[in-house]
Design a protein around this motif. Structure first.
Motif, mmCIF file in Angstrom:
data_model
loop_
_atom_site.group_PDB
_atom_site.id
_atom_site.type_symbol
_atom_site.label_atom_id
_atom_site.label_comp_id
_atom_site.label_asym_id
_atom_site.label_seq_id
_atom_site.Cartn_x
_atom_site.Cartn_y
_atom_site.Cartn_z
ATOM 1 N N SER A 1 -15.053 5.312 -3.092
ATOM 2 C CA SER A 1 -15.678 5.700 -1.825
ATOM 3 C C SER A 1 -15.323 4.779 -0.674
ATOM 4 C CB SER A 1 -17.199 5.734 -1.995
ATOM 5 O OG SER A 1 -17.658 4.472 -2.464
ATOM 6 N N ILE A 2 -14.997 3.512 -0.950
ATOM 7 C CA ILE A 2 -14.701 2.547 0.109
ATOM 8 C C ILE A 2 -13.359 1.853 -0.088
ATOM 9 C CG2 ILE A 2 -17.131 2.141 0.668
ATOM 10 C CD1 ILE A 2 -17.082 -0.350 -1.053
ATOM 11 N N HIS A 3 -12.582 2.308 -1.068
ATOM 12 C CA HIS A 3 -11.304 1.666 -1.378
ATOM 13 C C HIS A 3 -10.376 1.606 -0.175
ATOM 14 C CE1 HIS A 3 -7.083 1.635 -2.774
ATOM 15 N NE2 HIS A 3 -7.533 0.822 -3.734
ATOM 16 N N ASN A 4 -10.355 2.654 0.613
ATOM 17 C CA ASN A 4 -9.425 2.721 1.747
ATOM 18 C C ASN A 4 -10.047 2.255 3.062
ATOM 19 O OD1 ASN A 4 -7.334 3.751 0.124
ATOM 20 N ND2 ASN A 4 -8.121 5.840 0.358
ATOM 21 N N ASP A 5 -11.230 1.696 3.006
ATOM 22 C CA ASP A 5 -11.884 1.166 4.197
ATOM 23 C C ASP A 5 -11.457 -0.294 4.362
ATOM 24 O OD1 ASP A 5 -13.633 0.111 6.125
ATOM 25 O OD2 ASP A 5 -15.244 1.466 5.543
ATOM 26 N N PRO A 6 -10.705 -0.624 5.419
ATOM 27 C CA PRO A 6 -10.181 -1.993 5.554
ATOM 28 C C PRO A 6 -11.264 -3.054 5.676
ATOM 29 C CG PRO A 6 -9.833 -0.731 7.575
ATOM 30 C CD PRO A 6 -10.270 0.245 6.525
ATOM 31 N N ARG A 7 -12.469 -2.665 6.060
ATOM 32 C CA ARG A 7 -13.552 -3.646 6.179
ATOM 33 C C ARG A 7 -13.977 -4.191 4.825
ATOM 34 N NH1 ARG A 7 -17.537 0.159 9.521
ATOM 35 N NH2 ARG A 7 -16.904 1.446 7.735
ATOM 36 N N PHE B 1 -3.634 -7.729 9.027
ATOM 37 C CA PHE B 1 -3.377 -6.448 9.682
ATOM 38 C C PHE B 1 -4.701 -5.690 9.644
ATOM 39 C CE2 PHE B 1 -0.298 -2.539 9.600
ATOM 40 C CZ PHE B 1 -0.859 -2.109 10.791
ATOM 41 N N GLU B 2 -5.498 -5.865 10.672
ATOM 42 C CA GLU B 2 -6.886 -5.416 10.647
ATOM 43 C C GLU B 2 -7.018 -3.908 10.475
ATOM 44 O OE1 GLU B 2 -11.005 -5.949 13.259
ATOM 45 O OE2 GLU B 2 -9.074 -6.615 14.065
ATOM 46 N N GLN B 3 -6.150 -3.137 11.095
ATOM 47 C CA GLN B 3 -6.285 -1.683 11.065
ATOM 48 C C GLN B 3 -6.211 -1.130 9.646
ATOM 49 O OE1 GLN B 3 -4.431 -3.383 13.138
ATOM 50 N NE2 GLN B 3 -5.233 -2.869 15.176
ATOM 51 N N LEU B 4 -5.443 -1.761 8.771
ATOM 52 C CA LEU B 4 -5.279 -1.272 7.406
ATOM 53 C C LEU B 4 -5.913 -2.184 6.359
ATOM 54 C CD1 LEU B 4 -1.591 0.036 7.545
ATOM 55 C CD2 LEU B 4 -3.703 1.373 7.657
ATOM 56 N N GLY B 5 -6.328 -3.364 6.761
ATOM 57 C CA GLY B 5 -6.912 -4.287 5.800
ATOM 58 C C GLY B 5 -5.877 -4.947 4.905
ATOM 59 N N TYR B 6 -4.651 -5.111 5.405
ATOM 60 C CA TYR B 6 -3.566 -5.712 4.626
ATOM 61 C C TYR B 6 -3.305 -7.147 5.099
ATOM 62 C CZ TYR B 6 -2.185 -0.885 3.361
ATOM 63 O OH TYR B 6 -2.153 0.414 2.912
ATOM 64 N N ASN B 7 -2.742 -7.958 4.184
ATOM 65 C CA ASN B 7 -2.276 -9.304 4.508
ATOM 66 C C ASN B 7 -0.751 -9.299 4.529
ATOM 67 O OD1 ASN B 7 -4.889 -11.062 4.304
ATOM 68 N ND2 ASN B 7 -4.934 -9.726 2.504
ATOM 69 N N ARG B 8 -0.158 -9.605 5.697
ATOM 70 C CA ARG B 8 1.302 -9.599 5.842
ATOM 71 C C ARG B 8 1.916 -10.731 5.034
ATOM 72 N NH1 ARG B 8 -0.614 -8.974 11.110
ATOM 73 N NH2 ARG B 8 -0.092 -6.985 12.132
ATOM 74 N N LEU B 9 2.969 -10.389 4.267
ATOM 75 C CA LEU B 9 3.699 -11.396 3.509
ATOM 76 C C LEU B 9 5.035 -11.714 4.172
ATOM 77 C CD1 LEU B 9 2.996 -10.252 -0.183
ATOM 78 C CD2 LEU B 9 1.742 -11.919 1.223
#
Length: 454
Positions: free
Chosen positions: A422-428, A440-448
């Motif tokens: 239910s919240i897997h794709n929520d970047p928060r 990368f706040e919009q997607l919840g990713y950490n740039r490598l």
């Protein structure tokens, strides 16, 4: 000579598979405070008579996240109106609505149930009987299961004033025999059953966990790593200390040094949180930090009560405590080859945890390749962030099958999302690493790094 074409093909194939020189990248230094899921300072709210007049709103929770990095909210539900009756549907619906607000705001709760919030004699009965407590828990069970995605942990309430298992009229106040302890053990087992196996139940003192262990003829010893984060009952029983660093024995939390050493070891693999209920010499910042390290603190009240926050700021350690509460994942370096080997990409990533605790609930690990047109997500198995212990260097190997993907330029990311669908794709709900400039706040990713796959 008739074998020459085959030899040439083998030579060419071997050359293509020859590893290229590995590339190493390092990451910027960690800096600052920011919001992250399932850790940090909490905001406490009591709910009593439904429909709740003080129900949370998405807007108010968003302000707290933005202003104070708050993602954890302690919800204490007082069942004052139902000490000897069923909980009303109105109350159950109001509880469910509060959970939905948390979800929409990208937050989670520390959950507790109680009956009274004063130990005054004229306020008796202070709680319900064991039979009614179990009945109320049974009523809430489907709502707990439904909303487990936004329940960080479950504090073992129901018994006693504030749900702290002491001032009680429904249970023996100071049980000593197995028969007297049994009602609390049954209730604790029912709590463990009412929430998914991925969630922990927290008890107020080491003694209360010792009762559980003794009842099942288990030694009063800290959890071993071999059973940590399994569905083994004691592995799912953590700790909340609601008088943390508030006296020499934390106002009766500890009976002796054996209790302290038990919690110091046990909380390495279980959640520990609580609140400070005094301002005294024990709450000085350096002692607070030392004790939070020793007991692996994941959450706490922010110290505004009794002005400890002002003390920590004046002593120059407020930001340190904010940064280190719970986990704080820092990326160190990544080593990889741009040339694919049989279509496979792999990298070795080193990191460390500067927080007081490891992440405690299950957490997915994903390697993400993204270009202007497409995003490819590769789940990583057999990597468990719950074992990324404070101050221990960690090296993980991340892999991706790019054999059927277009070659060319990609940005590569690390994603640490919540495993609940239910919240897997929520970047928060994804973990942000502490390095400057990687989020990368919009997607919840950490740039490598960026890469040109060949």
């Amino acid at each position: 000579m008739k074998h020459l074409p085959l030899l040439l093909l083998l030579t060419i194939f071997t050359a293509c598979e020859t590893p290229s020189e590995p590339t190493m990248v390092t990451f910027p230094a960690p800096r600052g405070t920011f919001a992250n899921p399932e850790r940090g300072f909490k905001v406490l709210t009591y709910f009593e008579h439904a429909p709740f007049g003080n129900k949370p709103t998405v807007g108010a929770l968003n302000v707290l996240r933005k202003k104070s990095d708050i993602t954890l909210h302690q919800h204490v539900y007082y069942l004052t109106d139902f000490i000897s009756s069923d909980v009303s549907q109105t109350y159950l619906d109001a509880f469910d609505a509060n959970m939905q607000v948390l979800r929409e705001a990208g937050c989670k709760c520390i959950l507790r149930f109680a009956y009274k919030h004063s130990e005054a004699e004229d306020n008796k009965p202070w709680d319900a009987t064991p039979e009614w407590s179990l009945r109320h828990l049974e009523q809430f069970k489907p709502y707990l299961q439904k909303n487990a995605d936004v329940i960080f942990c479950f504090e073992a309430g129901f018994v006693g004033v504030w749900g702290e298992w002491w001032y009680t009229t429904g249970y023996p106040m100071a049980p000593t025999t197995k028969e007297q302890i049994e009602p609390r053990v049954r209730l604790l087992d029912a709590m463990l059953d009412a929430i998914p196996a991925s969630r922990q139940v927290l008890v107020r003192t080491p003694q209360y966990k010792s009762w559980y262990l003794d009842y099942y003829h288990l030694p009063f010893e800290p959890l071993d790593v071999s059973v940590a984060h399994t569905d083994f009952g004691p592995a799912r029983i953590g700790a909340f200390n609601d008088c943390f660093i508030s006296s020499s024995d934390d106002v009766g939390t500890y009976r002796n040094n054996a209790d302290r050493e038990f919690w110091a070891g046990d909380t390495k693999y279980t959640i520990v949180g609580g609140e400070i209920c005094a301002n005294c010499a024990y709450t000085d910042a350096l002692n607070a930090i030392a004790q939070m390290e020793k007991y692996h603190f994941t959450y706490c009240n922010d110290g505004e009560w009794h002005n400890n926050q002002a003390k920590w700021k004046a002593q120059g350690y407020w930001e340190t405590i904010c940064e280190r509460m719970g986990y704080r994942i820092v990326l160190d370096s990544a080593t990889y080859e741009e040339r694919l080997r049989k279509g496979m990409f792999s990298l070795n990533l080193t990191l460390h945890n500067e927080g007081f605790a490891a992440p405690q609930n299950p957490r997915d690990v994903e390697l993400v390749f993204k270009n202007a047109d497409t995003t490819y997500v590769f789940p990583q198995y057999n990597i468990d962030p719950r074992f990324w212990m404070p101050n221990d260097p960690v090296t993980i190997t991340l892999r991706a099958d790019m054999s059927d993907k277009p070659k060319g330029e990609y940005m590569v990311y690390l994603n640490l999302p919540d495993p609940c669908e239910s919240i897997h794709n929520d970047p928060r709900y994804s973990i942000r690493c502490a390095n400057l400039g990687v989020w990368f706040e919009q997607l919840g990713y950490n740039r490598l790094f960026s890469i040109n796959l060949q």
